[in-house]
Scaffold this active site. Structure first.
Site, PDB file in Angstrom:
ATOM      1  N   ARG A 173      -4.232 -11.115  -9.542  1.00 53.79           N
ATOM      2  CA  ARG A 173      -3.589 -11.129 -10.024  1.00 53.79           C
ATOM      3  C   ARG A 173      -2.650 -12.100 -11.243  1.00 53.79           C
ATOM      4  O   ARG A 173      -1.971 -11.944 -11.422  1.00 53.79           O
ATOM      5  CB  ARG A 173      -2.636 -12.497  -8.662  1.00 53.79           C
ATOM      6  CG  ARG A 173      -1.762 -13.374  -8.662  1.00 53.79           C
ATOM      7  CD  ARG A 173      -1.189 -14.237  -8.241  1.00 53.79           C
ATOM      8  NE  ARG A 173      -0.271 -15.229  -8.827  1.00 53.79           N
ATOM      9  CZ  ARG A 173       0.471 -16.077  -7.655  1.00 53.79           C
ATOM     10  NH1 ARG A 173      -0.021 -16.763  -6.460  1.00 53.79           N
ATOM     11  NH2 ARG A 173       0.862 -17.000  -7.762  1.00 53.79           N
ATOM     12  N   TYR A 188      13.495 -18.626  -5.848  1.00 57.46           N
ATOM     13  CA  TYR A 188      12.821 -17.643  -6.527  1.00 57.46           C
ATOM     14  C   TYR A 188      14.184 -16.902  -6.912  1.00 57.46           C
ATOM     15  O   TYR A 188      14.139 -16.486  -8.677  1.00 57.46           O
ATOM     16  CB  TYR A 188      12.400 -16.263  -5.276  1.00 57.46           C
ATOM     17  CG  TYR A 188      11.293 -16.458  -5.533  1.00 57.46           C
ATOM     18  CD1 TYR A 188       9.719 -16.034  -6.360  1.00 57.46           C
ATOM     19  CD2 TYR A 188      10.807 -17.055  -4.311  1.00 57.46           C
ATOM     20  CE1 TYR A 188       8.506 -16.514  -6.198  1.00 57.46           C
ATOM     21  CE2 TYR A 188       9.226 -17.721  -4.094  1.00 57.46           C
ATOM     22  CZ  TYR A 188       8.718 -16.691  -4.626  1.00 57.46           C
ATOM     23  OH  TYR A 188       6.877 -17.187  -4.308  1.00 57.46           O
TER      24      TYR A 188
END
Ligand SMILES: [Mn+2]
Ligand SMILES: [Mn+2]
Ligand SMILES: [Mn+2]
Ligand SMILES: [Mn+2]
Lengths: 443, 443, 443, 443
Positions: B96, B256
């Site tokens: 990540r 988001y």
């Protein structure tokens, strides 16, 4: 037939007019035009006279029985017209220059059709077009409105949703330019090339491409990926698509796709050009000046070659070809902006799309393409959402909707930037946006 | 019932596990779990032991007859399971960190779900998930797969299209967080709030919001526009939506959305944070280290408060609530990722959507919303196109498709950048992307 | 809450009223009704008094603080109502008798909902319902209209398309009857059975059926095909479906399907019954007479058992259950007639469908079913076309549309028969069809 | 071009062959056919020789360099063919006679396309067509399959869904006949008439009709309603549509609509004709006998006039016109059966529809019509459901599906009748329905 056709051209003083006149001359044998009315507004009177007189000399030289009328009286021009073409520009090139300059300040491309520039051009244009439509209902209810004024997709959407006339077609030279570019690439005559177009204005895709009716898409994509500049059309120079991308998306792209699939590179390029030589509007302003000097020459009786630099290649061809196919019920295939009517899945029936149509006397009939390819659906929907919110902003004068339109536009993608640009541009174009300042055009 | 439920948790060594265990403890009276199998891979064995032993202490303290099994043998865990939950992370937080760092070099946000980071997380994860599905067909054909692994939308899409199991639900804590935020805003208990969710994972919209069943959307939007930070959910701090934008779009946004409607601001913020304190993965790595130190404490027998900093609030609540509603045929409304089945117009029936569903023993049944509001259609389609191309890239190992997926992603929007990022990240994640280097996982 | 609910029941003099009153009494603890206004027209005053007094006695016996109002003043009843229920019958049972008798002369079933009888019942009813809706806009704009009046599908379609109120639900006891029948078949309590309903009123299909949330469709179809009379619901006795047909169509049928999948047998049966004992309306007329004799008894203070013979089982249960779920935002699943909103593919969003919905305070939210099974699509579309043409005929008074509606109806399927039946029935119902004779109801 | 076209005609021994040969002769200048292979099965050898020799004489008389091949070897005929036309009849006219006679016993019309007769013709034909398609994949993968064999809609549906070839077109002479009838009505040359067709084979509607490109639908409907026999096409004599019905439905109907909008009258008529002169198949059998006597005449070298009585007017014209437009990429508009591709809303993309298409070298491209008019949607969906269930029955040999197909067919509408007819006809056609008796055609 006892009487020839009457054409009314709104924005007749445009530098493009000689192009259009040439088109009517070339196709006179199939399209018996008897009157062309060039209309303009008072500020455009001088240009109207210059270009109108050139038009008259062109007709005279061709020896055709076509009357050219120059007028500021729109109603007189519209009265009993058979076709109304629109090529006007509210606020002239000065306005376009602002459309391009202001967004650049905010690090955003102006883009005269599907970007902030296009939004404001639409906000200025749509009320005028709807006003013309109202006149047409009364003065020439059977006429076809052939709209060239950009943003042609948004304008056609607005007419389909907010006017009471059905007979409207939006027209652009991009698709014909793509066919020409493929023909050049394959070194064949362009009449042998046909592309299955689908999408929106300046966001149109070639789903397949045929040479003499046989698909050559794979070959064309292969050839294009091998070129340095593989953007298909010269008007907007791209930088060459990445072969990986082009092979995977597997459709023919239009030059405007550079703004969305090469957004940073295009921004840098446009910004540098604006600094070096001025924005496109500023360049065109110079070109126009020169063109009008040429047009004044009383010995000039043909379309001067220099007009080609102005852009707009194939415009007259596209326009007069369309008019002739409607008039003659030719049933040939042409890409135009028209009511979707189910042709592209997931776009409402009543929305405008740019698509290959059979052109009949009853208008364009879109050829069904079903679902768009998966990778292109998003962008098409995004621009359609932008067009619809923008058109609603244009008719309501709702500033919030203008901010929303820019926020959802992929070139902006920021509500704060959108708000700043909207406020700056509303102020700059105040004169031409009465609906945002409490005044609506009414009859 | 003669026998309790068997739960298999893939990625059982995750720091989230205590959260999940707490959930099962809290709802034991309605969900009679008898075995929880925590599975991990060899590299995760140490963490599995630490967290697994904490889990055992938690169960012991609660005095419940639940057996905790710690194992590296996935097949043994899946055998006859009733529910399979997935919370694994291929390549762990190191991967990540790369997902976030590499795109930043190119001036692009990594974004672990719907951006380049999400693409590569999907490319690493999807083959593993499909492999789990193949095992499930054989070992526990009646089990439900409850997937938490991000990008949950893309992963659910991949399972729906490429696996042979139907019983899959993708789960996210964003919607529940939005309901919590509204409850907090209105100062009411969250059980009184309900939002009509529709969209995609991390791209979900609240079409309406109700207090005790009565729409309070206008009031909520009004209150939110008056706040400094009006981004609804704390996890991703926004900067406050522009009131013009929020009023015009007229839906409840998810955090988001900052990436798409405030793209430049978010890029700057993430970049600065990465420079100042490291990327989110790097921060989390530190947090995790501390957490595991805590977990080791043999006296710890409850979920430590510090886990909340890790993010993932409400995850256990969302997960166990969903499992319980399926098991008990509760028919309550929950937002999950499931097969669209016509609920959202213009999204294929067989695609995954995140939407309010009635949760039955037969699975989630989406509530029809018809057409999405005009302004949100584009972005939803764009992310769905991204997810579908990405999922296809994951199963085929086709690098061109990976480039295409990033080019059409609104955070990238450049084929050249897309290609550079893909090449850089393929190299960086080579170990976890065998399908792009000629090797496919097969059984 | 400071004030109880006000219910207005149009057609309050109906023999069904005691059923409804019983329902309100049973659910008083969850539904705090304080006033029930029974409205009727002048011709119905005597029946209104009889049944109204029984209602008062029932309330008194239950010892509840509910006021029963009997009135001919519709506006007074509607004023500030919370729920408006409609159970009126324009032209009373005499009209229904004609609806049944006249088509039989032409060898056609009358069928009071989706046949010629239903067309004429719709033509008589729709203008009145639309008139009630106009009153509601003004007098009780927040009230819900719960319509029981048949043809409930056509009436709901008309309200959705031609009225200005959104809060309308059409209700039928057929779906609940199907669930009851399955419960009886499986010998389980009906609360354990749930059917996924989709279709139109009296043309509804059970796409799946669950016992405790687990599909038992295969088992139910197998059991049903083994029965002598396998028509699921007793109300309309079928003759048993052919096992081949039932297995292949693989859905749960409703009793009205006998008219379309057993059309000749049903015609013969209805014709014989009409000859032997009179049409259903004629039989009911007798029953009603007897019922009202019973109702007059001043000692009667409960719903008499004989009402069950009248049909309409579960009506009160369905109605009061629905009202309570709306009022209490229960979010349970109930089959009702509501706006499709995309739930069933190929039916317009704005059309009425009968479908399993989550019932919220904001109204019914249909659960998406996507495409209907292939074999049932045609009939559903055909009846929807019939309903739409019929509703348009009702509001325009266009006789050509009435002929069209019957011609496309599968029970008629002949333009010549359609014309003859329309002419005969227009004459017979002249009094109640002013719109076909130059008069429109206006306010 | 170095080589002429090769045509393979399956069922070459048909009495229609001279019609087809005449078509190829007439269009030889635009369609350079060099070989025509007439294929038949052993039982048809005698007829193949008779008609084949006539074909040879016709070609000789025309003086064209076309080779006629007569063969029982299908593979040899298909090898490298450019176009494959099918006009075979499994079981010959004897089978059709049964298709017509057996249903009449049950009070049901046989109807050779969309009724029980059509079901059984489809069950016999589809396996053979799919077998031809398999051969084509191998022997002539670039060839177009032009299918004339009825039921053309069901057969095209089956090829689209169950075969691996894309290049298939179903063809019918009904639409061209409708255009001819309108031309006759308006007393103009048929080239000036164009109809916008949409629907299914033998269930096709003219949504609009144009004279020289201008809509004359209102005028045509007005004229037609004034005629005694207003059924547009002579082939199936109707009885005149009721003016009320025709005005309200407001589309141009095809003659087969008599079966659905005049179902009782048609049943009576067909039954009487069957009793008086035999069913259509029986009449045609006599006609064919006479035709073949004529064909034997060694002096006959043109298509005999008597062939016209046989029906099938315009067949050759429709067929050769279609082949020529494909071959020459003519892009003219023709009505054919092809993949819907979104052209008609609510019909799946992959289903066959009969619709006006632009005919290109790449095949027919349907013109989008969007939603069908409300009153015609039901019947179109019903026949499409029938076609799909029937096609599935044909490939699976599932008797339950055959019963279902007939039950949902509007001409039957009874599961008990459906079962009886299916059983009776399965027995009667046993020889040609191996798939229902445990045997499948495999290669
Ligand atoms: Mn353009
Ligand atoms: Mn999430
Ligand atoms: Mn009912
Ligand atoms: Mn035919």
């Amino acid at each position: 037939m006892n009487k020839g056709l009457k054409i009314a051209t709104i924005g007749g003083g445009s530098s493009y007019t000689p192009e259009l006149i040439e088109g009517f001359i070339k196709r006179y044998d199939e399209l018996p035009v008897s009157e062309i009315w060039l209309v303009d507004i008072e500020e455009g009177q001088e240009k109207l006279n210059i270009v109108g007189n050139l038009a008259k000399r062109m007709i005279a030289k061709a020896g055709l029985p076509i009357d050219i009328h120059l007028t500021l009286d729109r109603a007189a021009a519209l009265k009993d017209a058979d076709f109304v073409t629109t090529q006007f520009r509210v606020g002239l090139l000065d306005a376009r220059a602002k459309d391009e300059r202001i967004p650049l300040k905010y690090g955003v491309l102006g883009q005269e059709t599907n970007g902030p520039g296009g939004l404001f051009k639409g906000l200025r244009t749509i009320p005028v077009i709807l006003d013309i439509c109202k006149d047409m209902e009364e003065l020439c209810p059977d006429a076809w409105l052939i709209n060239f004024t950009n943003p042609a997709g948004m304008v056609t959407e607005a007419v389909l949703r907010y006017a009471n006339i059905d007979k409207v077609v939006g027209l652009c030279n991009v698709p014909i330019g793509m066919e020409m570019a493929v023909a050049e690439l394959l070194e064949v005559d362009h009449s042998r090339i046909r592309i299955d177009f689908a999408g929106l204005n300046h966001m149109v895709y070639g789903l397949d491409v045929y040479l003499d009716g046989v698909s050559v898409k794979d070959q064309v994509i292969k050839m294009v990926t091998a070129l340095d500049d593989n953007s298909f059309v010269k008007n907007i120079h791209g930088f060459g698509w990445e072969p990986e991308f082009l092979k995977a998306i597997n459709v023919i792209l239009c030059p405007y796709h550079n703004y969305y699939y090469k957004s940073r590179e295009m921004f840098e390029k446009v910004k540098q050009e604006a600094e070096a030589e001025g924005t496109r509007a500023e360049v065109v302003q110079k070109l126009e000046k020169e063109l009008f000097e040429l047009y004044k020459d009383p010995n000039l009786d043909i379309k001067p070659l220099q007009l080609e630099k102005r852009g707009g290649a194939y415009y007259s061809d596209a326009a007069v070809r369309l008019i002739s196919s409607i008039y003659n019920d030719k049933r040939d295939i042409q890409p135009v902006n028209t009511r979707n009517n189910g042709a592209i899945a997931s776009i409402p029936d009543e929305s405008a799309v740019e698509i290959s149509c059979v052109i009949t006397k009853d208008g364009p009939k879109p050829i069904a393409v079903g679902d768009l390819p998966v990778p292109v659906r998003g962008l098409v929907q995004q621009i359609k959402s932008f067009e619809r919110v923008a058109a609603e902003a244009a008719v309501t004068g709702d500033r919030n909707l203008a901010v929303l339109a820019l926020t959802i536009n992929p070139l902006v993608a920021s509500d704060t930037l959108a708000k700043q640009i909207v406020d700056d541009m509303l102020e700059a174009h105040k004169k031409y946006l009465p609906q945002f300042f409490g005044n609506f055009i009414t009859k």
